[in-house]
Design an enzyme around this catalytic site. Structure first.
Site, PDB file in Angstrom:
ATOM      1  N   LYS A 150       3.729   4.322 -16.392  1.00 11.20           N
ATOM      2  CA  LYS A 150       4.355   3.107 -15.851  1.00 11.20           C
ATOM      3  C   LYS A 150       5.857   3.297 -15.735  1.00 11.20           C
ATOM      4  O   LYS A 150       6.462   2.940 -14.733  1.00 11.20           O
ATOM      5  CB  LYS A 150       4.090   1.886 -16.751  1.00 11.20           C
ATOM      6  CG  LYS A 150       2.713   1.288 -16.732  1.00 11.20           C
ATOM      7  CD  LYS A 150       2.324   0.565 -15.477  1.00 11.20           C
ATOM      8  CE  LYS A 150       1.640   1.483 -14.512  1.00 11.20           C
ATOM      9  NZ  LYS A 150       0.243   1.684 -14.620  1.00 11.20           N
ATOM     10  N   LYS A 190      -0.331   2.544  -2.824  1.00  9.42           N
ATOM     11  CA  LYS A 190      -1.198   1.778  -3.733  1.00  9.42           C
ATOM     12  C   LYS A 190      -2.571   2.410  -3.832  1.00  9.42           C
ATOM     13  O   LYS A 190      -3.137   2.508  -4.905  1.00  9.42           O
ATOM     14  CB  LYS A 190      -1.298   0.327  -3.236  1.00  9.42           C
ATOM     15  CG  LYS A 190      -2.210  -0.570  -4.082  1.00  9.42           C
ATOM     16  CD  LYS A 190      -1.658  -0.753  -5.475  1.00  9.42           C
ATOM     17  CE  LYS A 190      -2.565  -1.574  -6.368  1.00  9.42           C
ATOM     18  NZ  LYS A 190      -2.235  -1.359  -7.789  1.00  9.42           N
ATOM     19  N   HIS A 226       3.927  20.649 -31.630  1.00  2.00           N
ATOM     20  CA  HIS A 226       3.517  21.911 -31.016  1.00  2.00           C
ATOM     21  C   HIS A 226       4.364  22.269 -29.807  1.00  2.00           C
ATOM     22  O   HIS A 226       3.914  23.004 -28.929  1.00  2.00           O
ATOM     23  CB  HIS A 226       2.026  21.849 -30.649  1.00  2.00           C
ATOM     24  CG  HIS A 226       1.169  21.626 -31.863  1.00  2.00           C
ATOM     25  ND1 HIS A 226       0.806  22.639 -32.717  1.00  2.00           N
ATOM     26  CD2 HIS A 226       0.675  20.483 -32.398  1.00  2.00           C
ATOM     27  CE1 HIS A 226       0.096  22.133 -33.718  1.00  2.00           C
ATOM     28  NE2 HIS A 226       0.005  20.820 -33.540  1.00  2.00           N
ATOM     29  N   TRP A 252       2.404   6.325   5.911  1.00  2.00           N
ATOM     30  CA  TRP A 252       2.797   7.082   4.712  1.00  2.00           C
ATOM     31  C   TRP A 252       2.648   8.549   5.103  1.00  2.00           C
ATOM     32  O   TRP A 252       1.531   9.020   5.331  1.00  2.00           O
ATOM     33  CB  TRP A 252       1.874   6.709   3.560  1.00  2.00           C
ATOM     34  CG  TRP A 252       2.306   7.180   2.213  1.00  2.00           C
ATOM     35  CD1 TRP A 252       3.154   6.537   1.359  1.00  2.00           C
ATOM     36  CD2 TRP A 252       1.887   8.369   1.539  1.00  2.00           C
ATOM     37  NE1 TRP A 252       3.293   7.266   0.207  1.00  2.00           N
ATOM     38  CE2 TRP A 252       2.540   8.386   0.284  1.00  2.00           C
ATOM     39  CE3 TRP A 252       1.035   9.425   1.869  1.00  2.00           C
ATOM     40  CZ2 TRP A 252       2.351   9.418  -0.635  1.00  2.00           C
ATOM     41  CZ3 TRP A 252       0.847  10.448   0.951  1.00  2.00           C
ATOM     42  CH2 TRP A 252       1.509  10.433  -0.288  1.00  2.00           C
ATOM     43  N   ASN A 279      -5.276   5.712   9.993  1.00  2.00           N
ATOM     44  CA  ASN A 279      -5.102   5.891   8.556  1.00  2.00           C
ATOM     45  C   ASN A 279      -6.082   6.983   8.137  1.00  2.00           C
ATOM     46  O   ASN A 279      -7.262   6.896   8.474  1.00  2.00           O
ATOM     47  CB  ASN A 279      -5.419   4.547   7.864  1.00  2.00           C
ATOM     48  CG  ASN A 279      -5.287   4.626   6.360  1.00  2.00           C
ATOM     49  OD1 ASN A 279      -4.846   5.640   5.822  1.00  2.00           O
ATOM     50  ND2 ASN A 279      -5.658   3.561   5.680  1.00  2.00           N
ATOM     51  N   GLY A 280      -5.599   8.020   7.441  1.00  2.00           N
ATOM     52  CA  GLY A 280      -6.494   9.104   7.020  1.00  2.00           C
ATOM     53  C   GLY A 280      -5.931  10.443   7.453  1.00  2.00           C
ATOM     54  O   GLY A 280      -4.755  10.542   7.811  1.00  2.00           O
ATOM     55  N   GLU A 287      -0.362   5.875 -20.590  1.00  3.65           N
ATOM     56  CA  GLU A 287      -0.213   4.809 -19.598  1.00  3.65           C
ATOM     57  C   GLU A 287       1.222   4.266 -19.594  1.00  3.65           C
ATOM     58  O   GLU A 287       1.797   4.004 -18.537  1.00  3.65           O
ATOM     59  CB  GLU A 287      -1.254   3.711 -19.875  1.00  3.65           C
ATOM     60  CG  GLU A 287      -1.188   2.493 -18.982  1.00  3.65           C
ATOM     61  CD  GLU A 287      -1.402   2.759 -17.493  1.00  3.65           C
ATOM     62  OE1 GLU A 287      -1.689   3.900 -17.110  1.00  3.65           O
ATOM     63  OE2 GLU A 287      -1.221   1.820 -16.708  1.00  3.65           O
ATOM     64  N   GLU A 328       6.797   5.901 -12.865  1.00  2.61           N
ATOM     65  CA  GLU A 328       6.517   5.580 -11.465  1.00  2.61           C
ATOM     66  C   GLU A 328       7.397   4.475 -10.893  1.00  2.61           C
ATOM     67  O   GLU A 328       7.640   4.447  -9.692  1.00  2.61           O
ATOM     68  CB  GLU A 328       5.039   5.264 -11.237  1.00  2.61           C
ATOM     69  CG  GLU A 328       4.538   4.003 -11.889  1.00  2.61           C
ATOM     70  CD  GLU A 328       3.050   3.790 -11.667  1.00  2.61           C
ATOM     71  OE1 GLU A 328       2.525   4.227 -10.652  1.00  2.61           O
ATOM     72  OE2 GLU A 328       2.430   3.155 -12.537  1.00  2.61           O
ATOM     73  N   ARG A 347       0.825  -1.211   0.000  1.00  2.00           N
ATOM     74  CA  ARG A 347       0.000   0.000   0.000  1.00  2.00           C
ATOM     75  C   ARG A 347       0.864   1.267   0.000  1.00  2.00           C
ATOM     76  O   ARG A 347       0.367   2.340  -0.304  1.00  2.00           O
ATOM     77  CB  ARG A 347      -0.906   0.009   1.230  1.00  2.00           C
ATOM     78  CG  ARG A 347      -1.901  -1.129   1.249  1.00  2.00           C
ATOM     79  CD  ARG A 347      -2.562  -1.254   2.615  1.00  2.00           C
ATOM     80  NE  ARG A 347      -3.405  -0.127   2.912  1.00  2.00           N
ATOM     81  CZ  ARG A 347      -4.691  -0.028   2.603  1.00  2.00           C
ATOM     82  NH1 ARG A 347      -5.276  -1.014   1.963  1.00  2.00           N
ATOM     83  NH2 ARG A 347      -5.401   1.030   2.918  1.00  2.00           N
TER      84      ARG A 347
HETATM   85  C1  F6R Z   1      -0.570   3.843 -11.527  1.00  2.27           C
HETATM   86  C2  F6R Z   1      -1.502   3.717 -10.439  1.00  2.27           C
HETATM   87  C3  F6R Z   1      -2.266   4.922 -10.014  1.00  2.27           C
HETATM   88  C4  F6R Z   1      -3.743   4.547  -9.794  1.00  2.27           C
HETATM   89  C5  F6R Z   1      -4.523   5.747  -9.244  1.00  2.27           C
HETATM   90  C6  F6R Z   1      -5.985   5.419  -9.056  1.00  2.27           C
HETATM   91  O1  F6R Z   1       0.060   2.641 -11.802  1.00  2.27           O
HETATM   92  O2  F6R Z   1      -1.662   2.671  -9.866  1.00  2.27           O
HETATM   93  O3  F6R Z   1      -2.148   5.930 -10.948  1.00  2.27           O
HETATM   94  O4  F6R Z   1      -4.279   4.116 -11.001  1.00  2.27           O
HETATM   95  O5  F6R Z   1      -3.976   6.134  -8.014  1.00  2.27           O
HETATM   96  O6  F6R Z   1      -6.156   4.352  -8.177  1.00  2.27           O
HETATM   97  P1  F6R Z   1      -7.504   3.540  -8.126  1.00  2.27           P
HETATM   98  O7  F6R Z   1      -7.666   2.851  -9.431  1.00  2.27           O
HETATM   99  O8  F6R Z   1      -7.340   2.595  -6.986  1.00  2.27           O
HETATM  100  O9  F6R Z   1      -8.588   4.547  -7.897  1.00  2.27           O
END
Ligand code: F6R
Length: 610
Positions: free
Chosen positions: A487, A605, A506, A76, A102-103, A483, A490, A27
Site C-alpha cells: 500500500k 486498477k 538474514h 494505458w 482494450n487488450g 500488504e 504503490e 482503471r
Molecule cells: C494493490 C492492488 C493490486 C491488485 C492486483 C490483483 O492495491 O490493487 O495489487 O490486488 O492487481 O487484482 P485483482 O484482485 O483485481 O485480481
C-alpha cells in the site's frame, strides 16, 4: 487498464462519453481520445495525460464534436509510448474505420507486415492500429462482417468498439478476454468496459462473452459468434448504485473505501453465518462444498493484494481445516509445470475478476483437472464465470486503485471457507461458534481503527520524508506486513519492504539506519515475545519502531517509538483489523507527499494484460 465508452442514441454523445471516461479513470491510463460521428465522417480528438486535458482540447472548438454516436477511450500504454499518435481511437486508411481497443493483439507484427505489403501506412506503434487497418482492409460494405472476419485472424485479448464512416447509425463491439458491457437504454446504447460508466443511464445491460460480436444500430442489437452464428446474451439488472461510485463527502475513493469497510464486511458476512447451528452457509459452494472439504490439497492464487489475502487464507485453512494448502503467484503458476493431482482444489482470488494472470492460471489448473473455485468481487466477471463455483466478496465497487475493502472481503471469505471446511472436518461446534461470533464483531472493531485516522495522519507526518520503510510481522501478521508495504509503495512511492520479522536477521537488517521507520504488526499473539525481540534489534541500530499493538498491551510500550492501538482480536482474524491501520498510514503518507491517491502513476486498477 484502458477504458472504453461508446454511445449510440438520440442524445449528444460527447458529454456522455466524457462522463463515462471520468468514471473509468480509476482503471489507470496515460492518454485519452474520442471520435464523434459528424457529417459524413468523424471528428477525432486525442490527448496525452488526463481526461481533463482532453476535455479542455475539445473545449477549444466544441461545435465540431456535435453528434449522437461516438466512441471514447482511456489508454494505458503497452505498445508504444504515451503519445497522441498512439492514443485511441485509431483510424484505418481505406474504409473510414474508427476503433478503440482494450487488450493486446499478440500476432500484430505478422498482421502488420501483411497489411504493409498491401500498401497500408501506419502512423502509430500500436497493435490497435493494426486491428483498425485489418477491419478496414476486410470491409466490403458490412462492418459487422468485417469485424468478424478480422477477429477470426487475431490472437490475443480484445474488447473493441468500432464505427465506419460509411455506416451511420451502426456501431460494432466485440470481446475476447477483456471485459465489455452493453447497456440497453431507451432507444440508446451505452457500451463500456465496466458498469460504472453505464449505471447512470440504464440498469439493463449484458456482458459480452468471449468471441462474441454485437452490432448496435438504431433498429436494435444483434449478437453473434465470429462465424456469424446468433448468440443470445443474458440481460441482467445492474446492482451497482450511483452513490457507490461517487465520492460523496470524501476527498478520495481510497479513504471512502477504507471507511466503508465495516459495512462492506457486514455485507460479505450477511446470511452466511448460522450461529444457531454453528455453521457457515455458502450458497455458491452448494455443489462443490463436499469436494472442498475432502480436498487433498488446496492451491490459492492471485496477484498483489489478492495474493496477500491468499496467504492469510492459507494460514486459516491449515489452522481450521487442517488441509494442506499453498499459495502461488498466478503469473508463476501459469508458466511452471504445476502438479495438479486428484483432489486438488484451486482457488482464484480477485477483486476485478479480470486479472489476466489469475485467469490464465485458473484455466491452466482447470485444464489439468482441478476443481476451480473463485473468491471474486465483480459479479459476472470473467473469473467468476470460468470457475466451477465460488463465493462473491460483496464489498461493492472498489474504485480506488489501491485495493482496500476487497482485501477485507477476500480475507473474510477465506475465513468463511476455512471455517466451513473445518467444521466438516474437526472443528468443534464451540470453536466454530466463537470464531463466527468474533467475525460478526469485526466491523465495529474496524470502526475503532478508522476513528483514529487523524492521529494516524499525525504519526505518519513525522516520518513521511523518509524514503525507506520496513514492514514486519510474524505468523498471521506477516501477510499484513506485505500488504502494508505494498500500500505504501504503490500510492506514496516510498520504497517499502514487507517481510516476516524473523527474516530480517538474514540480510535486510543491514538496511536499518538512524531514523528508518520499521512498522511492526504486533498485536497480542503467540509470537509476541519474539516480535518484541525483533523490535529491540531494530532500535539497537537506530531504527524507529512503529507498532500496531493491541489495546491494553503495556509490555510493548518500552520497545516502540510510536504505537497505533487496535482492539483485541484472535490471532487468525486479526488481519481484518490490523490491515486497516496500515491502509490509513499509506493513505496519509501519499496525501502528505502530495500524490493523487486514486490515480497512482503507472498503475491500472485491473491488470487485464500480462
Ligand atoms: C494493490 C492492488 C493490486 C491488485 C492486483 C490483483 O492495491 O490493487 O495489487 O490486488 O492487481 O487484482 P485483482 O484482485 O483485481 O485480481
Amino acid at each position: 487498464m484502458c477504458g472504453i465508452v461508446g454511445y449510440l442514441g438520440h442524445r449528444e454523445a460527447l458529454p456522455l462519453l466524457m462522463e463515462g471516461l471520468k468514471r473509468l479513470e480509476y482503471r489507470g491510463y496515460d492518454s485519452a481520445g474520442v471520435a464523434i460521428r459528424h457529417g459524413a465522417g468523424f471528428e477525432v480528438c486525442r490527448e496525452v495525460g488526463k481526461v481533463a486535458s482532453l476535455e479542455s482540447k475539445l473545449g477549444q472548438d466544441p461545435s465540431r464534436y456535435r453528434g449522437t454516436e461516438g466512441i471514447a477511450h482511456t489508454r494505458w500504454a503497452t505498445h508504444g509510448v504515451p503519445a497522441e499518435r498512439n492514443a485511441h481511437p485509431h483510424a484505418d486508411d481505406k474504409s473510414g474505420i474508427q476503433l478503440v481497443h482494450n487488450g493486446i493483439i499478440e500476432n500484430y507484427q505478422s498482421l502488420k507486415k501483411a497489411l504493409e505489403s498491401k500498401g497500408h501506412v501506419f502512423r502509430s506503434e500500436t497493435d490497435t492500429e493494426v486491428l483498425s487497418m485489418l477491419v478496414g482492409e476486410l470491409y466490403e460494405g458490412d462492418l459487422e462482417a468485417a469485424v468478424q472476419a478480422a477477429l477470426r485472424g487475431v490472437t490475443g485479448a480484445y474488447a473493441i468498439a468500432v464505427m465506419c464512416a460509411k455506416e451511420p447509425g451502426v456501431m460494432v463491439v466485440a470481446r475476447k478476454g477483456s471485459p465489455l458491457m452493453v447497456g440497453l437504454g431507451n432507444d440508446e446504447f451505452v457500451v463500456a468496459s465496466d458498469p460504472s460508466a453505464i449505471v447512470a443511464h440504464t440498469t439493463q445491460a449484458f456482458s459480452l462473452d468471449d468471441f462474441t460480436v454485437c452490432r448496435l444500430s438504431r433498429e436494435g442489437y444483434r449478437t453473434s459468434s465470429l462465424n456469424n452464428v446468433p448468440v443470445t446474451p443474458k440481460v441482467m439488472e445492474l446492482e451497482m448504485k450511483l452513490e457507490e461510485i461517487e465520492l460523496g463527502a470524501f476527498p478520495h475513493f481510497m479513504l471512502k473505501e477504507i471507511f466503508e469497510q465495516p459495512d462492506a464486511l457486514r455485507n460479505t458476512l450477511s446470511g452466511r453465518i448460522d450461529l444457531k447451528r454453528g455453521d457457515v452457509v455458502l450458497g455458491g459452494l452448494q455443489s462443490s462444498g463436499p469436494d472442498l472439504v475432502k480436498a487433498r490439497r488446496i492451491v490459492l492464487t492471485g496477484q498483489g493484494t489478492a495474493w496477500h489475502a491468499a496467504l492469510v487464507t492459507e494460514y486459516m485453512i491449515e489452522d481450521f481445516a487442517r488441509i494442506p494448502c499453498e499459495v502461488q503467484y498466478a503469473a508463476e503458476f501459469r508458466y511452471r509445470n504445476p502438479i495438479v493431482e486428484e483432489g486438488t482444489v484451486f482457488v482464484a482470488i480477485s477483486q476485478s475478476g479480470e486479472t489476466a494472470d489469475t485467469l490464465a492460471a485458473l484455466e491452466e489448473a482447470k485444464e489439468r483437472g482441478a476443481l476451480t473455485l473463485g473468491m471474486v468481487n465483480v459479479v459476472g466477471s470473467t473469473i467468476s464465470r470460468v470457475t466451477d463455483a465460488g463465493v462473491y466478496l460483496r464489498v461493492g465497487p472498489e474504485i480506488g486503485v489501491a485495493s482496500t475493502k476487497a482485501f477485507i472481503g477476500q480475507v473474510a471469505v477465506g475465513a468463511l471457507m476455512a471455517i466451513y471446511a473445518g467444521r466438516r472436518r474437526h472443528l468443534s461446534i464451540d470453536r466454530t461458534r466463537s470464531l463466527l461470533e468474533e467475525l460478526e464483531s469485526i466491523p465495529d472493531k474496524i470502526r475503532q481503527v478508522t476513528s483514529q485516522s487523524g492521529s494516524i495522519r499525525d504519526l505518519v507526518a513525522r516520518y513521511v520524508d523518509r524514503e525507506n520503510w520496513l514492514f514486519l510481522g510474524r505468523g498471521y501478521n506477516y501477510p499484513v506486513a506485505l500488504e502494508g508495504a505494498l500500500k505504501v509503495k504503490e500510492i506514496s512511492y516510498i520504497h517499502a519492504e514487507g517481510m516476516p520479522a524473523a527474516e530480517m536477521k538474514h540480510g535486510p537488517i543491514a538496511l536499518i539506519h538512524e531514523g528508518m521507520p520499521c512498522v511492526f504488526v504486533a498485536p497480542k499473539g503467540s509470537q509476541h515475545d519474539k516480535v518484541i525481540g525483533n523490535m529491540q534489534e531494530v532500535r539497537a541500530r537506530g531504527g524507529r519502531v512503529i507498532a500496531i499493538a493491541t489495546e491494553g498491551d503495556e509490555e510493548i510500550i518500552p520497545h516502540a517509538d510510536e504505537i497505533i492501538r487496535v482492539p483485541e482480536v484472535s490471532e487468525a482474524l486479526s488481519p481484518l483489523v490490523t490491515t486497516v491501520a496500515l491502509q490509513l498510514m499509506a493513505y496519509h503518507a501519499a496525501v502528505l507527499r502530495g500524490h493523487d491517491v486514486d490515480k497512482p502513476r503507472n498503475l491500472a486498477k485491473s491488470v487485464t494484460v500480462e
